[in-house]
Design a protein around this motif. Structure first.
Motif, short mmCIF file in Angstrom:
data_model
loop_
_atom_site.label_atom_id
_atom_site.label_comp_id
_atom_site.label_asym_id
_atom_site.label_seq_id
_atom_site.Cartn_x
_atom_site.Cartn_y
_atom_site.Cartn_z
N TYR A 38 59.67 64.06 6.47
CA TYR A 38 58.86 65.24 6.16
C TYR A 38 59.70 66.30 5.45
O TYR A 38 59.29 66.85 4.42
N PHE A 39 60.87 66.60 5.98
CA PHE A 39 61.69 67.66 5.38
C PHE A 39 62.23 67.24 4.01
O PHE A 39 62.39 68.09 3.14
N ASN A 40 62.51 65.96 3.83
CA ASN A 40 62.89 65.49 2.49
C ASN A 40 61.75 65.69 1.51
O ASN A 40 61.96 66.13 0.38
N TRP A 41 60.54 65.33 1.93
CA TRP A 41 59.37 65.52 1.08
C TRP A 41 59.15 67.00 0.80
O TRP A 41 58.80 67.39 -0.30
N LYS A 42 59.34 67.83 1.82
CA LYS A 42 59.10 69.26 1.66
C LYS A 42 60.04 69.85 0.63
O LYS A 42 59.63 70.66 -0.20
N THR A 43 61.32 69.46 0.68
CA THR A 43 62.27 70.00 -0.31
C THR A 43 61.96 69.49 -1.70
O THR A 43 62.15 70.20 -2.68
N LYS A 44 61.47 68.27 -1.80
CA LYS A 44 61.22 67.69 -3.12
C LYS A 44 59.85 68.07 -3.68
O LYS A 44 59.71 68.30 -4.88
N TYR A 45 58.83 68.12 -2.82
CA TYR A 45 57.46 68.26 -3.30
C TYR A 45 56.77 69.55 -2.91
O TYR A 45 55.60 69.74 -3.25
N ALA A 46 57.40 70.43 -2.18
CA ALA A 46 56.73 71.65 -1.75
C ALA A 46 56.35 72.48 -2.98
O ALA A 46 57.18 72.79 -3.81
N GLY A 47 55.10 72.78 -3.09
CA GLY A 47 54.64 73.59 -4.21
C GLY A 47 53.84 72.83 -5.26
O GLY A 47 52.75 73.25 -5.60
N PRO A 48 54.33 71.72 -5.79
CA PRO A 48 53.60 71.08 -6.87
C PRO A 48 52.31 70.39 -6.39
O PRO A 48 52.20 69.99 -5.24
#
Length: 103
Positions: A38-48
């Motif tokens: 989840y946190f990996n995804w959040k850093t990579k995809y948060a926002g777009p």
């Protein structure tokens, strides 16, 4: 790299749920992912948006492809500099014959 079992829209939905107030542990348990994922995804995809995420993945694939091409070309260049092409005695004889011709 292992492909994700979740689509871009699902990843966006998971991140959105935690932004709306759900706990990370609960969302991860329901989605069947680890909190690290989840946190990996959040850093990579948060926002777009999901369409931007798709473009980002396409750029990542293209970048990996181009890096491979550069590595192959660098290796070829290194091989040529270490082991220069050699002319055989037959090639040398052909060059001597061509230089004597008066065409």
């Amino acid at each position: 790299m292992k492909a994700s079992k979740c689509t871009d829209a699902q990843i966006a939905s998971i991140i959105k749920r935690t932004e709306d107030g759900a706990s990370v542990a609960e969302v991860c348990r329901k989605a069947g992912i680890s909190s690290a994922t989840y946190f990996n995804w959040k850093t990579k995809y948060a926002g777009p948006t999901p369409s931007e995420m798709k473009r980002l993945r396409e750029f990542d694939r293209e970048h990996a492809r181009l890096k491979k091409i550069v590595a192959d070309l660098s290796l070829d260049k290194e091989m040529v500099s270490v082991y220069p092409p050699q002319t055989s005695s037959l090639d040398t004889a052909r060059l001597d014959v061509k230089s004597r011709l008066w065409f």
